[in-house]
Design a protein around this motif. Structure first.
Motif, PDB file in Angstrom:
ATOM      1  N   ALA A   1       2.951  -6.585   3.402  1.00 20.36           N
ATOM      2  CA  ALA A   1       3.307  -6.782   4.806  1.00 20.36           C
ATOM      3  C   ALA A   1       2.148  -7.338   5.629  1.00 20.36           C
TER       4      ALA A   1
ATOM      5  N   MET B   1      -0.134  -2.834   9.205  1.00 22.70           N
ATOM      6  CA  MET B   1       1.034  -3.295   8.462  1.00 22.70           C
ATOM      7  C   MET B   1       0.913  -2.947   6.985  1.00 22.70           C
TER       8      MET B   1
ATOM      9  N   ASP C   1       3.677  -0.625   5.067  1.00 20.39           N
ATOM     10  CA  ASP C   1       4.477  -1.467   4.181  1.00 20.39           C
ATOM     11  C   ASP C   1       5.590  -0.710   3.453  1.00 20.39           C
TER      12      ASP C   1
ATOM     13  N   SER D   1       8.727  -0.285   5.509  1.00 19.99           N
ATOM     14  CA  SER D   1       9.349  -1.449   6.126  1.00 19.99           C
ATOM     15  C   SER D   1      10.129  -2.315   5.156  1.00 19.99           C
ATOM     16  N   ARG D   2      10.259  -1.883   3.916  1.00 25.45           N
ATOM     17  CA  ARG D   2      11.001  -2.670   2.939  1.00 25.45           C
ATOM     18  C   ARG D   2      12.081  -1.821   2.302  1.00 25.45           C
TER      19      ARG D   2
END
Length: 215
Positions: free
Chosen positions: A100, A121, A125, A128-129
């Motif tokens: 990310a 980020m 990470d 966020s996926r």
């Protein structure tokens, strides 16, 4: 919600099970089939960011499915910085690594801000996926190959391109070329606005509504 005051709004995403090697025309054809099945005629289409890539391909390949087209923070291809960042991200995710932080340069306008954001980020990470990123990876690879510059003239529905002046995913030239290249296009550019701020801009809903309801 502001658009729902005037329209029935359908939120549409990509179908699950995107096969490796899927192209943007393949994805647009899926959407065209679904629209024909659901509505039986052309509808207004609003494509946001990567959804704009799908929407533009849809309008070029299946003009009978689209009455009017709005592209919000989207153009005929990704900007070079975003394309490079997304490719690095996709390669990392496909290899099972965190990636990310590679997207930080296109999230904020300043290089200093990107350097400060990148470690945050990286830490976030995993949150966020999706658990299975294969669909996301296949779609990103399709978008990496997406470039409709030579076919903009095939987009015949009236088209509104809404851009942010500080959008780092695309460039002002890409937005302008998209609006100029389609058969009946216009461009609205919000000053001091980045990629994510385009759809939250105070003028966004009014601009979309006026365009779609115009005679």
């Amino acid at each position: 919600m502001p658009l729902a005051r005037h329209f029935r709004v359908y939120a549409v995403g990509r179908a699950p099970g995107v096969r490796p090697g899927t192209t943007m025309p393949d994805i647009a054809e899926q959407h065209a089939d679904a629209l024909r099945t659901e509505f039986g005629g052309p509808v207004d289409v609003l494509g946001i960011s990567s959804g704009g890539s799908v929407a533009l391909q849809l309008a070029a390949d299946h003009p009978g499915a689209v009455r009017r087209l709005v592209l919000a923070g989207a153009g005929y291809r990704l900007g070079p910085a975003a394309r490079a960042a997304q490719l690095r991200y996709v390669e990392a995710v496909a290899a099972g690594r965190r990636g990310a932080h590679f997207l930080a340069p296109v999230k904020v306008a300043s290089p200093l801000g990107a350097r400060l954001l990148a470690p945050v980020m990286w830490l976030l990470d995993p949150l966020s996926r999706p658990a299975d990123p294969s669909d996301m990876v296949a779609f990103a690879r399709a978008e990496d190959a997406f470039d409709l510059e030579d076919r903009l003239g095939d987009v015949t529905p009236p088209t509104l391109v809404i851009a942010g002046e500080r959008d780092r995913v695309y460039t002002p030239e890409i937005f302008r070329r998209t609006a100029d290249g389609v058969r009946d296009g216009r461009l609205v550019c919000y000053p001091r606005t980045g990629h994510g701020g385009t759809i939250t801009h105070r003028r966004f809903a009014d601009d979309v509504t006026r365009f779609l309801l115009a005679p």
